[in-house]
Design an enzyme around this catalytic site. Structure first.
Site, PDB file in Angstrom:
ATOM      1  N   ILE A  65       0.832  -1.204   0.000  1.00  0.00           N
ATOM      2  CA  ILE A  65       0.000   0.000   0.000  1.00  0.00           C
ATOM      3  C   ILE A  65       0.869   1.258   0.000  1.00  0.00           C
ATOM      4  O   ILE A  65       0.564   2.241  -0.681  1.00  0.00           O
ATOM      5  CB  ILE A  65      -0.957  -0.013   1.203  1.00  0.00           C
ATOM      6  N   ASP A  80      11.614   3.875   4.560  1.00  0.00           N
ATOM      7  CA  ASP A  80      11.458   2.441   4.777  1.00  0.00           C
ATOM      8  C   ASP A  80      12.750   1.920   5.385  1.00  0.00           C
ATOM      9  O   ASP A  80      13.826   2.459   5.114  1.00  0.00           O
ATOM     10  CB  ASP A  80      11.170   1.709   3.457  1.00  0.00           C
ATOM     11  N   ASP A 114      14.223   3.608  10.144  1.00  0.00           N
ATOM     12  CA  ASP A 114      13.426   2.776  11.048  1.00  0.00           C
ATOM     13  C   ASP A 114      12.535   3.724  11.840  1.00  0.00           C
ATOM     14  O   ASP A 114      13.014   4.488  12.688  1.00  0.00           O
ATOM     15  CB  ASP A 114      14.338   1.988  11.980  1.00  0.00           C
ATOM     16  N   VAL A 115      11.230   3.707  11.556  1.00  0.00           N
ATOM     17  CA  VAL A 115      10.333   4.696  12.164  1.00  0.00           C
ATOM     18  C   VAL A 115      10.088   4.446  13.649  1.00  0.00           C
ATOM     19  O   VAL A 115       9.413   5.247  14.298  1.00  0.00           O
ATOM     20  CB  VAL A 115       8.986   4.782  11.415  1.00  0.00           C
ATOM     21  N   ASN A 135       2.095   5.115   7.136  1.00  0.00           N
ATOM     22  CA  ASN A 135       1.675   3.832   6.575  1.00  0.00           C
ATOM     23  C   ASN A 135       2.429   2.645   7.164  1.00  0.00           C
ATOM     24  O   ASN A 135       1.907   1.537   7.185  1.00  0.00           O
ATOM     25  CB  ASN A 135       1.868   3.853   5.057  1.00  0.00           C
ATOM     26  N   TYR A 176      -3.027  -7.130  17.194  1.00  0.00           N
ATOM     27  CA  TYR A 176      -3.053  -6.220  16.048  1.00  0.00           C
ATOM     28  C   TYR A 176      -4.263  -5.296  16.097  1.00  0.00           C
ATOM     29  O   TYR A 176      -4.151  -4.084  15.865  1.00  0.00           O
ATOM     30  CB  TYR A 176      -3.054  -7.052  14.764  1.00  0.00           C
ATOM     31  N   LYS A 224      -4.281  -1.143  16.160  1.00  0.00           N
ATOM     32  CA  LYS A 224      -4.927  -0.333  15.125  1.00  0.00           C
ATOM     33  C   LYS A 224      -6.070   0.505  15.693  1.00  0.00           C
ATOM     34  O   LYS A 224      -6.344   1.604  15.202  1.00  0.00           O
ATOM     35  CB  LYS A 224      -5.412  -1.231  13.989  1.00  0.00           C
ATOM     36  N   THR A 260      -2.255  -7.169  -1.737  1.00  0.00           N
ATOM     37  CA  THR A 260      -0.820  -6.974  -1.570  1.00  0.00           C
ATOM     38  C   THR A 260      -0.122  -8.329  -1.592  1.00  0.00           C
ATOM     39  O   THR A 260      -0.760  -9.383  -1.541  1.00  0.00           O
ATOM     40  CB  THR A 260      -0.515  -6.288  -0.229  1.00  0.00           C
ATOM     41  N   LEU A 313       1.552  -9.624   0.793  1.00  0.00           N
ATOM     42  CA  LEU A 313       1.323 -10.325   2.055  1.00  0.00           C
ATOM     43  C   LEU A 313      -0.007 -11.075   2.035  1.00  0.00           C
ATOM     44  O   LEU A 313      -0.093 -12.217   2.503  1.00  0.00           O
ATOM     45  CB  LEU A 313       1.355  -9.333   3.217  1.00  0.00           C
TER      46      LEU A 313
END
Length: 256
Positions: A21, A40, A62-63, A89, A154, A158, A189, A191
């Site tokens: 995405i 990324d 690395d965020v 994202n 998860y 979210k 995607t 994944l």
């Protein structure tokens, strides 16, 4: 760069932009006239995407590391002069048994899926506040509102993204900064395709997924990206604190 488009003249930073995405968001933003820097931690894939998407600029980051985020935002401001749009994202889909999940595993999920959203927002807010304008788009998931067995934690992470979105929308609205979320469902995607391919009968698994979607199909990354571009544009000037669900109608139906 196109001279026109919904995002003409705007500068954007997209996290997790090397594939899936995120890559579709970068591609759509470029097509809509924006200047785009994407982050990324996968340097190899990031450089490949940068070469494929002419005009994009890749920064390895690395965020979950506040120092790296600060440095990446600083470099983006140096390159582009401003940041009009932030798209959070980057994320990880990780599922555990609540009784056996370790604290370290919990922290690893939440630092990527929730804390990093705050770290990136914190890094861009001074520039947006100084400009008196900006748009932050956080990628959540339909798991924030409805989920399934085996998706712990998860869904909790979210859901936290939606809470963060609403809080920032209230705090930053008076400063001219809009903050919204997009919640994708099944999206075509790599994944998701890998998940379907791992099933004992991939064709049957695919049919089962498609059958529960009113559209009879799952959405593409480009369809999610188009909604993100809308939220980043002046066309969405009246939207803040919103969660736009892009799931092919999945969450509109009762389970049968």
């Amino acid at each position: 760069m196109p001279a026109s488009g919904r995002l003409a003249g705007r500068s954007a930073i997209v996290t997790g932009g090397a594939q899936g995405i995120g890559e579709a968001i970068v591609e759509t933003f470029l097509a809509e006239g924006a200047e785009v820097v994407f982050l990324d931690r996968d340097a190899v894939t990031g450089r490949h995407t940068e070469r494929r998407l002419s005009g994009s600029r890749f920064l390895e980051c690395d965020v979950t590391d506040s120092g790296q985020v600060t440095a990446a935002v600083g470099e983006t401001l140096t390159r582009l002069g401003k940041i009009d749009i932030l798209v959070n994202n980057a994320g990880v889909a990780a599922y555990f048994d609540a009784a056996t999940m370790t604290e370290r595993q919990w922290d690893q999920v939440f630092v990527v899926d929730l804390k990093a959203v705050w770290l990136c927002a914190r890094a861009v807010l001074p520039a947006m506040r100084a400009a008196g304008a900006g748009s932050i788009v956080n990628i959540s998931s339909i798991h924030a509102r409805m989920t399934e067995a085996g998706a712990f934690p998860y869904a909790a992470a979210k859901a936290g993204v939606l809470g963060l979105t609403r809080s920032l929308a209230l705090d930053e609205g008076p400063r001219g900064i809009r903050v919204n979320a997009v919640s994708p469902g099944y999206t075509r995607t790599r994944l998701v395709q890998d998940y379907l391919d791992r099933q004992p009968d991939p064709a049957a698994a695919e049919r089962a997924v498609l059958d529960v979607h009113p559209l009879g199909r799952i959405v593409s990354p480009a369809e999610v990206a188009s909604v993100v571009a809308f939220l980043g544009s002046a066309q969405a000037s009246g939207l803040t604190g919103a969660d736009v669900v892009v799931d092919g109608g999945l969450s509109a139906r009762f389970a049968t």
